[in-house]
Motif scaffolding. Structure first.
Motif, PDB file in Angstrom:
ATOM      1  N   LYS A 177       0.776  -1.228   0.000  1.00 44.66           N
ATOM      2  CA  LYS A 177       0.000   0.000   0.000  1.00 44.66           C
ATOM      3  C   LYS A 177       0.815   1.290   0.000  1.00 44.66           C
ATOM      4  O   LYS A 177       0.273   2.350  -0.299  1.00 44.66           O
ATOM      5  CB  LYS A 177      -0.929   0.005   1.211  1.00 44.66           C
ATOM      6  CG  LYS A 177      -0.208  -0.183   2.543  1.00 44.66           C
ATOM      7  CD  LYS A 177      -1.194  -0.271   3.697  1.00 44.66           C
ATOM      8  CE  LYS A 177      -0.581  -0.751   4.992  1.00 44.66           C
ATOM      9  NZ  LYS A 177       0.574  -0.009   5.464  1.00 44.66           N
ATOM     10  N   ASP A 178       2.076   1.253   0.325  1.00 42.48           N
ATOM     11  CA  ASP A 178       2.852   2.490   0.487  1.00 42.48           C
ATOM     12  C   ASP A 178       3.880   2.677  -0.624  1.00 42.48           C
ATOM     13  O   ASP A 178       4.965   3.220  -0.414  1.00 42.48           O
ATOM     14  CB  ASP A 178       3.557   2.511   1.843  1.00 42.48           C
ATOM     15  CG  ASP A 178       4.465   1.303   2.058  1.00 42.48           C
ATOM     16  OD1 ASP A 178       4.404   0.359   1.242  1.00 42.48           O
ATOM     17  OD2 ASP A 178       5.221   1.303   3.033  1.00 42.48           O
ATOM     18  N   THR A 179       3.537   2.251  -1.851  1.00 40.62           N
ATOM     19  CA  THR A 179       4.512   2.314  -2.937  1.00 40.62           C
ATOM     20  C   THR A 179       4.035   3.100  -4.149  1.00 40.62           C
ATOM     21  O   THR A 179       4.856   3.717  -4.829  1.00 40.62           O
ATOM     22  CB  THR A 179       4.887   0.896  -3.397  1.00 40.62           C
ATOM     23  OG1 THR A 179       3.693   0.191  -3.781  1.00 40.62           O
ATOM     24  CG2 THR A 179       5.588   0.121  -2.286  1.00 40.62           C
ATOM     25  N   TRP A 193      -8.351  16.534   1.292  1.00 42.45           N
ATOM     26  CA  TRP A 193      -8.942  15.222   1.063  1.00 42.45           C
ATOM     27  C   TRP A 193      -8.493  14.262   2.169  1.00 42.45           C
ATOM     28  O   TRP A 193      -7.435  14.444   2.798  1.00 42.45           O
ATOM     29  CB  TRP A 193      -8.494  14.646  -0.264  1.00 42.45           C
ATOM     30  CG  TRP A 193      -9.100  15.258  -1.490  1.00 42.45           C
ATOM     31  CD1 TRP A 193      -8.968  16.556  -1.916  1.00 42.45           C
ATOM     32  CD2 TRP A 193      -9.910  14.596  -2.462  1.00 42.45           C
ATOM     33  NE1 TRP A 193      -9.644  16.738  -3.093  1.00 42.45           N
ATOM     34  CE2 TRP A 193     -10.243  15.552  -3.451  1.00 42.45           C
ATOM     35  CE3 TRP A 193     -10.387  13.295  -2.594  1.00 42.45           C
ATOM     36  CZ2 TRP A 193     -11.025  15.236  -4.553  1.00 42.45           C
ATOM     37  CZ3 TRP A 193     -11.165  12.979  -3.682  1.00 42.45           C
ATOM     38  CH2 TRP A 193     -11.480  13.947  -4.655  1.00 42.45           C
ATOM     39  N   VAL A 194      -9.267  13.227   2.383  1.00 34.80           N
ATOM     40  CA  VAL A 194      -8.839  12.096   3.197  1.00 34.80           C
ATOM     41  C   VAL A 194      -8.571  10.952   2.226  1.00 34.80           C
ATOM     42  O   VAL A 194      -9.481  10.487   1.527  1.00 34.80           O
ATOM     43  CB  VAL A 194      -9.904  11.696   4.231  1.00 34.80           C
ATOM     44  CG1 VAL A 194      -9.486  10.426   4.967  1.00 34.80           C
ATOM     45  CG2 VAL A 194     -10.114  12.830   5.227  1.00 34.80           C
ATOM     46  N   CYS A 195      -7.313  10.530   2.166  1.00 33.84           N
ATOM     47  CA  CYS A 195      -6.905   9.504   1.204  1.00 33.84           C
ATOM     48  C   CYS A 195      -6.573   8.210   1.939  1.00 33.84           C
ATOM     49  O   CYS A 195      -5.946   8.233   3.006  1.00 33.84           O
ATOM     50  CB  CYS A 195      -5.700   9.976   0.393  1.00 33.84           C
ATOM     51  SG  CYS A 195      -6.038  11.432  -0.630  1.00 33.84           S
ATOM     52  N   VAL A 196      -6.979   7.109   1.362  1.00 35.88           N
ATOM     53  CA  VAL A 196      -6.778   5.788   1.940  1.00 35.88           C
ATOM     54  C   VAL A 196      -6.030   4.931   0.934  1.00 35.88           C
ATOM     55  O   VAL A 196      -6.380   4.898  -0.250  1.00 35.88           O
ATOM     56  CB  VAL A 196      -8.128   5.125   2.284  1.00 35.88           C
ATOM     57  CG1 VAL A 196      -7.915   3.702   2.787  1.00 35.88           C
ATOM     58  CG2 VAL A 196      -8.893   5.958   3.304  1.00 35.88           C
ATOM     59  N   SER A 197      -4.989   4.248   1.397  1.00 40.18           N
ATOM     60  CA  SER A 197      -4.262   3.300   0.550  1.00 40.18           C
ATOM     61  C   SER A 197      -4.230   1.973   1.281  1.00 40.18           C
ATOM     62  O   SER A 197      -3.813   1.909   2.446  1.00 40.18           O
ATOM     63  CB  SER A 197      -2.844   3.793   0.273  1.00 40.18           C
ATOM     64  OG  SER A 197      -2.163   2.922  -0.606  1.00 40.18           O
ATOM     65  N   ALA A 198      -4.668   0.906   0.611  1.00 40.97           N
ATOM     66  CA  ALA A 198      -4.915  -0.355   1.309  1.00 40.97           C
ATOM     67  C   ALA A 198      -4.171  -1.532   0.711  1.00 40.97           C
ATOM     68  O   ALA A 198      -4.037  -1.649  -0.511  1.00 40.97           O
ATOM     69  CB  ALA A 198      -6.419  -0.655   1.310  1.00 40.97           C
ATOM     70  N   ASN A 199      -3.713  -2.422   1.596  1.00 35.27           N
ATOM     71  CA  ASN A 199      -3.307  -3.758   1.178  1.00 35.27           C
ATOM     72  C   ASN A 199      -4.556  -4.599   0.938  1.00 35.27           C
ATOM     73  O   ASN A 199      -5.661  -4.245   1.358  1.00 35.27           O
ATOM     74  CB  ASN A 199      -2.467  -4.427   2.262  1.00 35.27           C
ATOM     75  CG  ASN A 199      -1.050  -3.905   2.328  1.00 35.27           C
ATOM     76  OD1 ASN A 199      -0.542  -3.308   1.383  1.00 35.27           O
ATOM     77  ND2 ASN A 199      -0.404  -4.115   3.468  1.00 35.27           N
ATOM     78  N   TYR A 200      -4.372  -5.743   0.302  1.00 36.83           N
ATOM     79  CA  TYR A 200      -5.469  -6.696   0.115  1.00 36.83           C
ATOM     80  C   TYR A 200      -4.863  -8.084  -0.058  1.00 36.83           C
ATOM     81  O   TYR A 200      -3.653  -8.223  -0.284  1.00 36.83           O
ATOM     82  CB  TYR A 200      -6.338  -6.319  -1.096  1.00 36.83           C
ATOM     83  CG  TYR A 200      -5.563  -6.068  -2.373  1.00 36.83           C
ATOM     84  CD1 TYR A 200      -5.254  -7.106  -3.259  1.00 36.83           C
ATOM     85  CD2 TYR A 200      -5.117  -4.785  -2.700  1.00 36.83           C
ATOM     86  CE1 TYR A 200      -4.536  -6.870  -4.421  1.00 36.83           C
ATOM     87  CE2 TYR A 200      -4.399  -4.545  -3.857  1.00 36.83           C
ATOM     88  CZ  TYR A 200      -4.114  -5.592  -4.718  1.00 36.83           C
ATOM     89  OH  TYR A 200      -3.393  -5.350  -5.870  1.00 36.83           O
ATOM     90  N   ARG A 201      -5.686  -9.095   0.072  1.00 39.21           N
ATOM     91  CA  ARG A 201      -5.192 -10.469  -0.046  1.00 39.21           C
ATOM     92  C   ARG A 201      -4.673 -10.749  -1.458  1.00 39.21           C
ATOM     93  O   ARG A 201      -5.209 -10.218  -2.429  1.00 39.21           O
ATOM     94  CB  ARG A 201      -6.310 -11.448   0.319  1.00 39.21           C
ATOM     95  CG  ARG A 201      -6.652 -11.464   1.796  1.00 39.21           C
ATOM     96  CD  ARG A 201      -7.876 -12.316   2.076  1.00 39.21           C
ATOM     97  NE  ARG A 201      -9.103 -11.671   1.610  1.00 39.21           N
ATOM     98  CZ  ARG A 201     -10.299 -12.251   1.643  1.00 39.21           C
ATOM     99  NH1 ARG A 201     -10.422 -13.502   2.091  1.00 39.21           N
ATOM    100  NH2 ARG A 201     -11.372 -11.603   1.210  1.00 39.21           N
ATOM    101  N   LEU A 202      -3.649 -11.592  -1.528  1.00 44.74           N
ATOM    102  CA  LEU A 202      -2.938 -11.818  -2.784  1.00 44.74           C
ATOM    103  C   LEU A 202      -2.998 -13.281  -3.206  1.00 44.74           C
ATOM    104  O   LEU A 202      -3.242 -14.181  -2.403  1.00 44.74           O
ATOM    105  CB  LEU A 202      -1.472 -11.392  -2.641  1.00 44.74           C
ATOM    106  CG  LEU A 202      -1.210  -9.921  -2.292  1.00 44.74           C
ATOM    107  CD1 LEU A 202       0.277  -9.699  -2.063  1.00 44.74           C
ATOM    108  CD2 LEU A 202      -1.724  -9.000  -3.385  1.00 44.74           C
TER     109      LEU A 202
END
Length: 383
Positions: A177-179, A193-202
């Motif tokens: 998420k941080d790339t 803005w409120v920004c969201v960056s998420a991991n998810y299952r792979l």
């Protein structure tokens, strides 16, 4: 012949070729082309700086003391010229994005901005901003680190901001998420803005629809919690993604409140106001199920889309992207902004470059149009 300088010039020439030409194989050549191109195609100035410094050092140390060495110094002008061409292609992104906005949203939709020259030329890899705070590793699900997200918000927490959710790329089997798209997240957050960056299952541990279920969980989380960081509780929610994340974002935008993808949180609102797809794979999932292709999910109530794709993307061809654009435009009155970026490769959203800054400008203009459309009471009622 100065061997060190020769190696530098040859390497610069190879990098220039990788930037200027789309390489599709063999695998090893594609790997080098992709890895070197994703940096220097966006930041050709770094290569120019290095080549100029190496040439100056060779002269200062007296290595250019023979006819062969002088020929080599002259030949160094060829990759230098190649990087100039690469830079000019990046500069062409701004008018292309502006034309795409004007075509889809109406004349005058694009705002002319000056690119941040100091940031692009001198510190393109520094994405952070002093006025933005990152709140890291908040859980939105039960799958450990794959169900964590980061929130980016203005330190002053101004009230009433909109929400943007971003999903990273990585072929559905890697990435975090941080790339990716950090220049976008930080710029919007600095504007409230409120920004969201998420991991998810792979993959391979998870597959479709697990990724989409995670995307829906993130949307539900944002609707429940983004106001804690300054968002308007009724704020528009934009969903965005890069590469495989763009596929996720498109599927999420086209399957609002679909209970099949909301097990255990069926009551949550997972509608989104608009979607942004960057260098995205927009065809079917790996099992080639037509139902997993965004083009086959287009429907009359689909939200507005902004899609940006490089015309030299070595990993994802533009065919599926254009198919989605055609399907969306033929089924829904909501606009689709499509910018095919000259000279753009895959993963153009990593750095502050002329190309990505132009795309971010376009996303801002697109978002402003969507928000104005919603305030005017058109939005879904006309779609």
């Amino acid at each position: 012949m100065p061997v060190g300088y020769l190696v530098t010039v040859v390497l610069a020439a190879l990098i220039a070729v990788f930037c200027l030409v789309r390489v599709r194989g063999p695998r090893l050549l594609l790997w080098f082309s992709y890895r070197l191109g994703l940096v220097f195609n966006e930041l050709p100035f770094l290569a120019l700086y290095g080549l100029a410094a190496a040439t100056a050092l060779a002269f200062v140390e007296g290595d250019i003391d023979s006819a062969a060495a002088r020929v080599l110094a002259a030949l160094a002008l060829l990759p230098a010229a190649g990087f100039v061409v690469v830079a000019r292609r990046g500069l062409r992104a701004a008018p292309v994005v502006a034309a795409a906005l004007d075509e889809a949203l109406g004349p005058g939709s694009a705002t002319r901005r000056r690119p941040p020259l100091a940031r692009i030329l001198l510190r393109p890899v520094l994405r952070r901003r002093a006025d933005v705070r990152r709140v890291a590793n908040l859980a939105y699900g039960d799958d450990g680190r794959r169900n964590l997200l980061d929130v980016y918000h203005h330190r002053a927490r101004p009230e009433g901001g909109s929400v943007l959710i971003h999903f990273h790329g990585g072929h559905y089997d890697q990435g975090r998420k941080d790339t990716q798209s950090l220049p976008l997240l930080y710029r919007l957050a600095s504007q409230g803005w409120v920004c969201v960056s998420a991991n998810y299952r792979l993959r391979p541990a998870s597959s479709h629809p697990d990724h989409l279920i995670d995307a829906k969980k993130v949307i539900a989380w944002a609707r429940a919690h983004a106001h804690e960081y300054g968002a308007n509780p009724a704020a528009p929610v934009f969903v965005a993604g890069s590469s495989a994340g763009a596929h996720m974002a498109a599927l999420a935008a086209l399957t609002p409140n679909n209970l099949a993808f909301q097990p255990g949180f069926e009551e949550a609102d997972t509608t989104v106001t608009a979607a942004v797809a960057l260098n995205g794979w927009l065809g079917p999932y790996f099992d080639d199920d037509p139902a997993t292709s965004p083009a086959n999910l287009a429907h009359p109530d689909a939200p507005p889309f902004l899609i940006a794709h490089g015309d030299l993307d070595e990993l994802v061809d533009t065919a599926n992207t254009r198919a989605l654009v055609t399907a969306r435009r033929s089924t829904s009155a909501a606009p689709v902004v499509y910018a095919e970026l000259p000279g753009g490769h895959h993963a153009f959203d990593l750095f502050h470059s002329f190309r990505f800054e132009a795309v971010i400008d376009g996303i801002e203009d697109f978002a402003a149009w969507v928000q104005a459309d919603e305030r005017a009471g058109r939005g879904k009622s006309d779609r």
